[in-house]
Write an enzyme that holds these catalytic residues in place. Structure first.
Site, PDB file in Angstrom:
ATOM      1  N   ASP A  65      -6.803  -1.161  -5.138  1.00 22.87           N
ATOM      2  CA  ASP A  65      -7.967  -0.712  -4.377  1.00 22.87           C
ATOM      3  C   ASP A  65      -8.757   0.343  -5.152  1.00 22.87           C
ATOM      4  O   ASP A  65      -9.985   0.359  -5.135  1.00 22.87           O
ATOM      5  CB  ASP A  65      -7.545  -0.141  -3.022  1.00 22.87           C
TER       6      ASP A  65
ATOM      7  N   ASP B 245       0.859  -1.189   0.000  1.00 18.17           N
ATOM      8  CA  ASP B 245       0.000   0.000   0.000  1.00 18.17           C
ATOM      9  C   ASP B 245       0.887   1.228   0.000  1.00 18.17           C
ATOM     10  O   ASP B 245       1.970   1.227   0.600  1.00 18.17           O
ATOM     11  CB  ASP B 245      -0.912   0.011   1.227  1.00 18.17           C
TER      12      ASP B 245
END
Length: 181
Positions: A147, A131
């Site tokens: 995402d 991330d």
């Protein structure tokens, strides 16, 4: 069947196959973009390094997410594997077995598939999800390109179902009326 009807059916099947190939190619390109961005972050950032892109608004901040969305269910890789395989399998099965009348639904499918598989690749290859995208002006979890693709895909599917898919509305209306509600 008359010959003319057979040709029309054949052309329709060929068009459907060509569209399916394009949707899978779009998903493959999106997965490649996701994996390239993640590779670039891992190669150029140490864990927890930050680069302010727009001061006090947006930054790149490298973390390793060993859980699901927003870090919940940390360390449950077997569960994520099973859920992802089931969801992707259902998605592909449904996409192949429902009539395709909308480019929006096909593009939505591509984005959802790319998002799910982008994070799945990380989990299988690395044991965690990379991330890196962070909004600094709000308290929001750090996320990644996959995402974003999932969010775009689900959002466009909702728009498609609510505003363009008449049979979806009709199915639920009939179910509602049959129960006498």
């Amino acid at each position: 069947r008359p010959r003319r009807q057979q040709r029309v059916v054949l052309v329709t099947r060929i068009q459907r196959v060509c569209c399916m190939i394009l949707y899978y190619l779009l998903a493959a390109v999106l997965i490649a973009i996701d994996q390239l961005v993640k590779w670039g972050i891992v190669q150029n950032f140490a864990l927890y390094d930050e680069l302010e892109v727009i001061p006090n608004i947006f930054s790149l901040y490298y973390i390793q997410n060993r859980g699901a969305a927003w870090g919940i269910l940390q360390g449950r890789m077997g569960l994520f594997f099973i859920i992802t395989v089931l969801v992707v399998g259902y998605l592909v099965y449904t996409f192949h077995n429902l009539p395709q009348r909308s480019i929006l639904a096909g593009i939505s499918f591509s984005f959802i598939l790319a998002g799910a598989l982008g994070n799945f690749i990380d989990r299988m290859r690395l044991g965690y999800v990379v991330d890196m995208l962070r909004f600094d002006f709000i308290d929001f979890p750090i996320f990644n390109v996959a995402d974003v693709f999932l969010t775009i895909g689900v959002g466009t599917m909702i728009v498609y179902l609510l505003f363009f898919e008449k049979s979806y509305y009709t199915t639920f209306k009939c179910m509602y009326e049959e129960r006498g509600c």
